[in-house]
Design an enzyme around this catalytic site. Structure first.
Site, PDB file in Angstrom:
ATOM      1  N   ASN A  23       1.856  -2.005  18.677  1.00  0.00           N
ATOM      2  CA  ASN A  23       2.827  -2.794  17.929  1.00  0.00           C
ATOM      3  C   ASN A  23       3.567  -3.815  18.784  1.00  0.00           C
ATOM      4  O   ASN A  23       4.363  -4.603  18.277  1.00  0.00           O
ATOM      5  CB  ASN A  23       3.816  -1.882  17.194  1.00  0.00           C
ATOM      6  CG  ASN A  23       3.148  -1.208  16.007  1.00  0.00           C
ATOM      7  OD1 ASN A  23       2.027  -1.561  15.646  1.00  0.00           O
ATOM      8  ND2 ASN A  23       3.817  -0.234  15.411  1.00  0.00           N
ATOM      9  N   ARG A 133       6.181  -2.667   0.913  1.00  0.00           N
ATOM     10  CA  ARG A 133       6.123  -3.560   2.054  1.00  0.00           C
ATOM     11  C   ARG A 133       6.112  -5.056   1.688  1.00  0.00           C
ATOM     12  O   ARG A 133       5.142  -5.777   1.957  1.00  0.00           O
ATOM     13  CB  ARG A 133       4.925  -3.205   2.949  1.00  0.00           C
ATOM     14  CG  ARG A 133       4.911  -1.740   3.327  1.00  0.00           C
ATOM     15  CD  ARG A 133       3.872  -1.403   4.347  1.00  0.00           C
ATOM     16  NE  ARG A 133       4.286  -1.721   5.698  1.00  0.00           N
ATOM     17  CZ  ARG A 133       3.485  -1.658   6.755  1.00  0.00           C
ATOM     18  NH1 ARG A 133       2.244  -1.310   6.620  1.00  0.00           N
ATOM     19  NH2 ARG A 133       3.943  -1.947   7.953  1.00  0.00           N
ATOM     20  N   ASP A 318       7.418   5.925  12.670  1.00  0.00           N
ATOM     21  CA  ASP A 318       6.035   6.090  13.124  1.00  0.00           C
ATOM     22  C   ASP A 318       5.784   7.432  13.811  1.00  0.00           C
ATOM     23  O   ASP A 318       4.647   7.734  14.195  1.00  0.00           O
ATOM     24  CB  ASP A 318       5.642   4.934  14.068  1.00  0.00           C
ATOM     25  CG  ASP A 318       5.500   3.614  13.317  1.00  0.00           C
ATOM     26  OD1 ASP A 318       5.493   3.631  12.076  1.00  0.00           O
ATOM     27  OD2 ASP A 318       5.409   2.565  13.982  1.00  0.00           O
ATOM     28  N   ARG A 410      -7.427   2.534  14.353  1.00  0.00           N
ATOM     29  CA  ARG A 410      -6.554   1.365  14.337  1.00  0.00           C
ATOM     30  C   ARG A 410      -5.453   1.482  15.382  1.00  0.00           C
ATOM     31  O   ARG A 410      -4.905   0.467  15.811  1.00  0.00           O
ATOM     32  CB  ARG A 410      -5.896   1.214  12.957  1.00  0.00           C
ATOM     33  CG  ARG A 410      -6.877   0.909  11.854  1.00  0.00           C
ATOM     34  CD  ARG A 410      -6.152   0.683  10.565  1.00  0.00           C
ATOM     35  NE  ARG A 410      -5.098  -0.314  10.742  1.00  0.00           N
ATOM     36  CZ  ARG A 410      -4.121  -0.524   9.878  1.00  0.00           C
ATOM     37  NH1 ARG A 410      -4.057   0.180   8.778  1.00  0.00           N
ATOM     38  NH2 ARG A 410      -3.203  -1.434  10.110  1.00  0.00           N
TER      39      ARG A 410
HETATM   40  C1  EPZ Z   1       6.541  -2.468  11.809  1.00  0.00           C
HETATM   41  O1  EPZ Z   1       6.138  -2.764  10.483  1.00  0.00           O
HETATM   42  C2  EPZ Z   1       5.443  -1.633  12.412  1.00  0.00           C
HETATM   43  N1  EPZ Z   1       4.190  -2.384  12.419  1.00  0.00           N
HETATM   44  C3  EPZ Z   1       5.269  -0.344  11.633  1.00  0.00           C
HETATM   45  O2  EPZ Z   1       4.290   0.452  12.264  1.00  0.00           O
HETATM   46  C4  EPZ Z   1       6.600   0.407  11.647  1.00  0.00           C
HETATM   47  O3  EPZ Z   1       6.477   1.568  10.858  1.00  0.00           O
HETATM   48  C5  EPZ Z   1       7.708  -0.486  11.085  1.00  0.00           C
HETATM   49  O4  EPZ Z   1       7.763  -1.732  11.828  1.00  0.00           O
HETATM   50  C6  EPZ Z   1       9.098   0.150  11.162  1.00  0.00           C
HETATM   51  O5  EPZ Z   1       9.381   0.502  12.483  1.00  0.00           O
HETATM   52  C7  EPZ Z   1       3.906  -3.174  13.431  1.00  0.00           C
HETATM   53  O6  EPZ Z   1       4.678  -3.359  14.349  1.00  0.00           O
HETATM   54  C8  EPZ Z   1       2.569  -3.838  13.417  1.00  0.00           C
HETATM   55  P1  EPZ Z   1       9.588  -3.605   8.823  1.00  0.00           P
HETATM   56  P2  EPZ Z   1       6.877  -3.858   9.650  1.00  0.00           P
HETATM   57  O7  EPZ Z   1       9.498  -5.019   8.411  1.00  0.00           O
HETATM   58  O8  EPZ Z   1       7.335  -4.932  10.538  1.00  0.00           O
HETATM   59  C9  EPZ Z   1      11.282  -3.600   4.366  1.00  0.00           C
HETATM   60  C10 EPZ Z   1       2.320   1.736  12.395  1.00  0.00           C
HETATM   61  O9  EPZ Z   1       1.984   2.848  11.937  1.00  0.00           O
HETATM   62  N2  EPZ Z   1      10.978  -5.037   4.315  1.00  0.00           N
HETATM   63  O10 EPZ Z   1      10.473  -3.241   9.968  1.00  0.00           O
HETATM   64  O11 EPZ Z   1       5.995  -4.203   8.522  1.00  0.00           O
HETATM   65  C11 EPZ Z   1      10.020  -2.736   4.459  1.00  0.00           C
HETATM   66  O12 EPZ Z   1       9.425  -2.562   3.194  1.00  0.00           O
HETATM   67  C12 EPZ Z   1       3.077   0.744  11.541  1.00  0.00           C
HETATM   68  O13 EPZ Z   1       2.029   1.345  13.529  1.00  0.00           O
HETATM   69  C13 EPZ Z   1      11.392  -5.766   3.216  1.00  0.00           C
HETATM   70  O14 EPZ Z   1      11.982  -5.239   2.276  1.00  0.00           O
HETATM   71  O15 EPZ Z   1       8.127  -3.044   9.101  1.00  0.00           O
HETATM   72  C14 EPZ Z   1      10.581  -1.466   5.068  1.00  0.00           C
HETATM   73  O16 EPZ Z   1      11.182  -0.706   4.074  1.00  0.00           O
HETATM   74  C15 EPZ Z   1       3.234   1.201  10.123  1.00  0.00           C
HETATM   75  N3  EPZ Z   1      11.101  -7.112   3.182  1.00  0.00           N
HETATM   76  C16 EPZ Z   1      11.656  -1.975   6.022  1.00  0.00           C
HETATM   77  O17 EPZ Z   1      11.969  -3.309   5.569  1.00  0.00           O
HETATM   78  C17 EPZ Z   1      10.450  -7.735   4.207  1.00  0.00           C
HETATM   79  O18 EPZ Z   1      10.230  -8.964   4.124  1.00  0.00           O
HETATM   80  C18 EPZ Z   1      11.244  -2.070   7.481  1.00  0.00           C
HETATM   81  O19 EPZ Z   1       9.985  -2.735   7.568  1.00  0.00           O
HETATM   82  C19 EPZ Z   1      10.063  -6.982   5.336  1.00  0.00           C
HETATM   83  C20 EPZ Z   1      10.353  -5.623   5.372  1.00  0.00           C
END
Ligand code: EPZ
Length: 431
Positions: A23, A133, A318, A410
């Site tokens: 990540n 997401r 995670d 992955r």
């Molecule tokens: C990152 O995802 C990671 N992925 C995820 O890891 C990790 O679980 C997550 O951050 C939280 O730590 C990578 O780094 C590639 P967020 P990301 O935006 O960026 C909401 C793994 O297993 N949200 O921090 O997609 C979202 O739905 C993966 O390696 C909105 O509402 O997560 C969630 O509830 C899975 N609108 C919260 O924010 C948006 O535009 C946090 O998501 C964006 C996010």
């Protein structure tokens, strides 16, 4: 389709080199789009998501070369590679559905593409099935930087013909991806950008270090307010990807379940402080020594505990599936509240196949231990769920077959090799 066969019951004893963080590696690779120079990234893990992102970047005009394994000097057989990415010109500002729908991070190319060329057409993303997401935070922030955004046929069509302009952006909730995306975009925006309620994850800090090495002017990473003063161009740079805290935490939880003693090599213990404190409270010995983490579980009486997932520095979502597996071996009731993703409990029914006693109540999982786990056929729905099944299987009696291994590939480099050299009986079955 590949499967993994595990015969449980062996203690884990030995050492495991921890790979570069997936990540962190993904946004770092995307940062290469911001410069005509070459970005050299060391300690890149060998993972399916990295290969997929390389294809996305290749479509946009990136030339990618890779030096052989073993170049880190940590372990010749198991170690990351060095990747050189050069994007002399963005040849195409279109990131297609077929690739981006397979991986959420692929969407993050939108910020750098807009910043460098003023145009981007990027498919709405996919990724692990752990919640809805959305990408609203990304889009709103790009609009605040002056981009015109249209949603058409599953694509985000974005334009900023006169370039992006610095702005004050306050995220209503913490988002790792939106922080990465806006950080990258604003490095080339004119004037100052202030990101409030920014993600503080170590992977964000790693991205900022790399952007700074490329010539970006950024302050405040690791805090909730990040200041970016736009520059006109970024240059060649070299950066080493930080160690994968989630991989390290996963193996720490594995040995907590099986008993034994593992040395996790090349770990930054500071980035794992919260989960390590939880494990210590559960009765596991966790000792840090320079870049190594020694995890020992000698008596099998783990104590139950209540936790909730939170953005860094809280307990990482995670590692939620993995600690849930571990809690099945704790003596009493443990509870987990999942606050980040609303649908991240898909592993519960699969852990139940192995004999776990877990009930769900909204965003809360209640885990009753100690249960004697028994091998079974299981199937994973996402990356971290898959690995929770692997570590549960290591502690279960008899044979487990984990189906849909592509999820594991992955995000966990050489998992069978790393575990089997510590005494686990684990092999990949290829049909
Ligand atoms: C990152 O995802 C990671 N992925 C995820 O890891 C990790 O679980 C997550 O951050 C939280 O730590 C990578 O780094 C590639 P967020 P990301 O935006 O960026 C909401 C793994 O297993 N949200 O921090 O997609 C979202 O739905 C993966 O390696 C909105 O509402 O997560 C969630 O509830 C899975 N609108 C919260 O924010 C948006 O535009 C946090 O998501 C964006 C996010």
């Amino acid at each position: 389709m590949d499967r993994i066969k595990i015969i449980g019951g062996s203690k884990l004893i030995g050492s495991i080199p921890i790979s570069g963080a997936k990540n962190a590696a993904l946004p770092l690779m995307i940062a290469s789009l911001l410069s005509e120079g070459t970005l050299t990234l060391k300690n890149i893990p060998h993972l399916a998501d990295i290969t997929l992102l390389s294809r996305i970047l290749g479509d946009l005009g990136a030339n990618i070369t890779i030096d052989g394994r073993g170049s880190q000097g940590v372990d010749d057989e198991i170690s990351g590679v060095t990747m050189h990415i050069n994007v002399p010109k963005i040849s195409n500002f279109f990131a297609k559905y077929e690739l981006v729908s397979k991986m959420r991070a692929g969407f993050w190319v939108i910020g750098p593409l807009l910043a460098r060329t003023g145009r981007a057409k990027v498919s709405l993303p996919g990724g692990c099935a752990i919640g809805t997401r959305p990408v609203d935070l990304h889009l709103k922030a790009l609009q605040e930087l002056g981009a015109d955004i249209k949603l058409e046929d599953g694509y985000v069509n974005a334009a900023a013909p006169n370039g992006l302009k610095g702005a004050r952006i306050k995220f209503p909730k913490v988002s790792v991806g939106a922080t990465h995306n806006i950080l990258m975009a604003s490095t080339l925006a004119s004037g100052q950008t202030i990101i409030e309620n920014a993600a503080k994850e170590p992977e964000v800090v790693d991205l900022v270090r790399c952007l700074r090495a490329m010539g970006a002017n950024i302050e405040g990473e690791g805090t909730s307010v990040i200041n970016i003063e736009g520059v006109t161009q970024l240059n060649s740079a070299e950066h080493t990807v930080l160690p994968d805290r989630i991989e390290a935490g996963t193996y720490a939880m594995a040995v907590a379940m099986t008993g034994g003693s593992l040395t996790l090599m090349n770990v930054n213990g500071k980035n794992l402080q919260y989960p390590l404190n939880i494990m210590k409270a559960m009765g596991v010995e966790c000792l840090e020594h320079s870049n190594n983490l020694h995890i020992t579980q000698s008596n099998n009486n783990l104590k139950p505990i209540d936790i909730e997932t939170n953005p860094y520095p809280g307990f990482p979502t995670d590692l939620q599936a993995q600690i849930m597996a571990m809690m099945t071996q704790a003596d009493g009731l443990s509870r987990i509240r999942e606050t980040i993703f609303e649908n991240r409990f898909m592993h519960v029914q699969e852990l139940a196949r192995l004999g776990a006693d877990i009930t769900l109540d909204g965003d809360m999982a209640i885990i009753k231990g100690v249960t004697k786990l028994q091998g079974a056929q299981v199937m994973a729905t996402d990356l971290r769920a898959s690995v929770s099944l692997v570590i549960a299987a290591l502690a279960a009696k008899g044979e487990t077959i984990v189906n849909r291994v592509y999820h594991l590939d992955r995000g966990f480099e050489d998992i069978e090799k790393k575990l089997s050299r510590c005494g686990a009986i684990i092999e990949r079955l290829t049909d």
